[in-house]
Motif scaffolding. Sequence first.
Motif, PDB file in Angstrom:
ATOM      1  N   THR A 149      11.632  -0.579  30.170  1.00 43.81           N
ATOM      2  CA  THR A 149      11.855   0.688  30.843  1.00 43.81           C
ATOM      3  C   THR A 149      10.505   1.359  31.054  1.00 43.81           C
ATOM      4  N   ARG A 150      10.398   2.093  32.154  1.00 46.39           N
ATOM      5  CA  ARG A 150       9.184   2.877  32.420  1.00 46.39           C
ATOM      6  C   ARG A 150       9.590   4.318  32.703  1.00 46.39           C
ATOM      7  N   ASN A 151       8.977   5.235  31.967  1.00 44.25           N
ATOM      8  CA  ASN A 151       9.242   6.647  32.173  1.00 44.25           C
ATOM      9  C   ASN A 151       8.616   7.091  33.485  1.00 44.25           C
ATOM     10  N   LEU A 152       9.421   7.678  34.384  1.00 46.70           N
ATOM     11  CA  LEU A 152       8.941   8.032  35.709  1.00 46.70           C
ATOM     12  C   LEU A 152       7.929   9.171  35.685  1.00 46.70           C
ATOM     13  N   LYS A 153       7.944   9.992  34.645  1.00 41.96           N
ATOM     14  CA  LYS A 153       6.997  11.100  34.548  1.00 41.96           C
ATOM     15  C   LYS A 153       5.715  10.705  33.838  1.00 41.96           C
ATOM     16  N   THR A 154       5.857  10.043  32.711  1.00 39.62           N
ATOM     17  CA  THR A 154       4.683   9.727  31.893  1.00 39.62           C
ATOM     18  C   THR A 154       4.107   8.346  32.150  1.00 39.62           C
ATOM     19  N   GLY A 155       4.919   7.458  32.739  1.00 36.47           N
ATOM     20  CA  GLY A 155       4.485   6.090  32.956  1.00 36.47           C
ATOM     21  C   GLY A 155       4.582   5.215  31.724  1.00 36.47           C
ATOM     22  N   LYS A 156       5.071   5.762  30.618  1.00 33.88           N
ATOM     23  CA  LYS A 156       5.174   4.998  29.377  1.00 33.88           C
ATOM     24  C   LYS A 156       6.167   3.858  29.521  1.00 33.88           C
ATOM     25  N   VAL A 157       5.764   2.681  29.072  1.00 36.08           N
ATOM     26  CA  VAL A 157       6.592   1.480  29.162  1.00 36.08           C
ATOM     27  C   VAL A 157       7.073   1.091  27.768  1.00 36.08           C
ATOM     28  N   GLU A 158       8.352   0.817  27.648  1.00 33.41           N
ATOM     29  CA  GLU A 158       8.924   0.417  26.366  1.00 33.41           C
ATOM     30  C   GLU A 158       9.790  -0.813  26.540  1.00 33.41           C
ATOM     31  N   GLY A 159       9.763  -1.684  25.541  1.00 33.15           N
ATOM     32  CA  GLY A 159      10.604  -2.871  25.535  1.00 33.15           C
ATOM     33  C   GLY A 159      11.575  -2.827  24.368  1.00 33.15           C
ATOM     34  N   THR A 160      12.140  -3.976  24.033  1.00 35.97           N
ATOM     35  CA  THR A 160      13.052  -4.051  22.895  1.00 35.97           C
ATOM     36  C   THR A 160      12.290  -3.759  21.611  1.00 35.97           C
ATOM     37  N   PRO A 161      12.742  -2.831  20.803  1.00 33.46           N
ATOM     38  CA  PRO A 161      12.045  -2.502  19.558  1.00 33.46           C
ATOM     39  C   PRO A 161      11.891  -3.716  18.655  1.00 33.46           C
ATOM     40  N   CYS A 164      25.435 -13.935  28.623  1.00 31.79           N
ATOM     41  CA  CYS A 164      24.352 -13.389  27.825  1.00 31.79           C
ATOM     42  C   CYS A 164      23.220 -12.886  28.718  1.00 31.79           C
ATOM     43  N   VAL A 165      22.576 -11.818  28.273  1.00 32.69           N
ATOM     44  CA  VAL A 165      21.408 -11.272  28.953  1.00 32.69           C
ATOM     45  C   VAL A 165      20.253 -11.229  27.963  1.00 32.69           C
ATOM     46  N   ASP A 166      19.156 -11.893  28.311  1.00 34.21           N
ATOM     47  CA  ASP A 166      17.951 -11.885  27.483  1.00 34.21           C
ATOM     48  C   ASP A 166      16.998 -10.832  28.048  1.00 34.21           C
ATOM     49  N   ASN A 201      15.633  -1.402  25.448  1.00 37.90           N
ATOM     50  CA  ASN A 201      16.724  -1.163  24.510  1.00 37.90           C
ATOM     51  C   ASN A 201      16.873   0.309  24.208  1.00 37.90           C
ATOM     52  N   ARG A 202      17.305   1.121  25.178  1.00 36.72           N
ATOM     53  CA  ARG A 202      17.631   2.505  24.901  1.00 36.72           C
ATOM     54  C   ARG A 202      18.982   2.538  24.203  1.00 36.72           C
TER      55      ARG A 202
END
Length: 213
Positions: free
Chosen positions: A166-178, A158-160, A2-3
């Motif tokens: 998302t994964r940051n290509l530089k840091t590898g950090k993974v984030e989902g829906t807040p 609808c999209v669930d 969820n950017r």
Amino acid sequence: MNRSTRRVAAALTASAALLLTACGGSDDSKDNDKIAGADAGSEKPASPSPSAPADGAKRPEIKLPKTFQANFEGWTNSDPKLQAILDDGKERLRAGYAAIIASDPRDTALKFYSAGATLKSAPEWVKTYKGLTLKGSVRVFNPQVHVSNEGFGVLFYCVDEAKGYTRNLKTGKVEGTPEGDDPKVQYRTRLDKNAQGVWQTSTVQTDRGGCDQ
């Protein structure tokens, strides 16, 4: 996954007004979020797009990686015309995913399935994912499709995103829906049939939290 890209969705809202009027509805969305979803990184691709419909148009092949799945549920209709709208609407969403994976705002398939306002908005949407890729899966469900009296197609679905990240290509950090945000997003789209018989998406509006299921 969820950017926040409300600036993109805001530009889409005006162009979606005609679509919503044709559906007999009104724009009462609580949160016109970004166009949700995207496929995953630049890993070895899988899941090629289905064979082209019988209209003879040469549709581009779209490949998504194994690390991300877009699972479509209930995307069938006994009416061939409505099925054609479903098929091309589905491929347009997959093309958007592929464009993000490739970090390519000018992706050929995304352009192929876009028309009108989305020809401008789609590349800007892809750019908001710069430096990111996607992993996990999304569930695409509850498609509602019909043809307006004016002859254009109207497709809601609808999209669930609960299992998409998302994964940051530089840091590898993974984030989902807040936490606290609804992972389900309703898409409201208009499609116009071009001279080659392809149903191109011309307007898109999204509503996070607009899905009942």
